[in-house]
Design a protein around this motif. Structure first.
Motif: not given
Length: 110
Positions: A55-75, A91-97
């Motif tokens: 859900h986090v990955t899709q909300s970021r319009n990403a096609k690949t789940m990364t460790t940053s997506h997992l980190k955000q989900c866990i937090e 590392p934290d995810m970069q902002g949208d664009g």
């Protein structure tokens, strides 16, 4: 005559789970059903974690789940608080664009 022992269907190998459990000196004998139940619990836990990370990955319009997506989900999810130490170094995810360099140009590509 065939044995009447019930065969359990598990996705994670119960024998491996039993072996891991028995590395703890405080654990004696383990009933046959225990590793199967732990296997199922592990499967349900991973399903929950990955659905929320998806859900986090899709909300970021990403096609690949990364460790940053997992980190955000866990937090974001209180039920995964026990994993926060594990992802602290990710590392934290970069902002949208957002431009990570702040100068409007992309960094060198390798």
């Amino acid at each position: 005559m065939p044995s009447k022992k019930k065969k359990y269907n598990a996705r994670f190998p119960p024998a491996r789970i039993k072996k891991i459990m028995q590395t703890d000196e405080e654990i004696g004998k383990v009933a046959a059903a225990v590793p199967v139940i732990i296997s199922r619990a592990l499967e349900l836990f991973l399903e929950s974690l990955l659905r929320k990370a998806c859900h986090v990955t899709q909300s970021r319009n990403a096609k690949t789940m990364t460790t940053s997506h997992l980190k955000q989900c866990i937090e974001l999810e209180q039920q995964f608080d026990f994993l926060k130490d594990l992802v602290a170094a990710v590392p934290d995810m970069q902002g949208d664009g957002d431009d990570p360099h702040g100068d409007g140009e992309r960094g060198p590509r390798r």
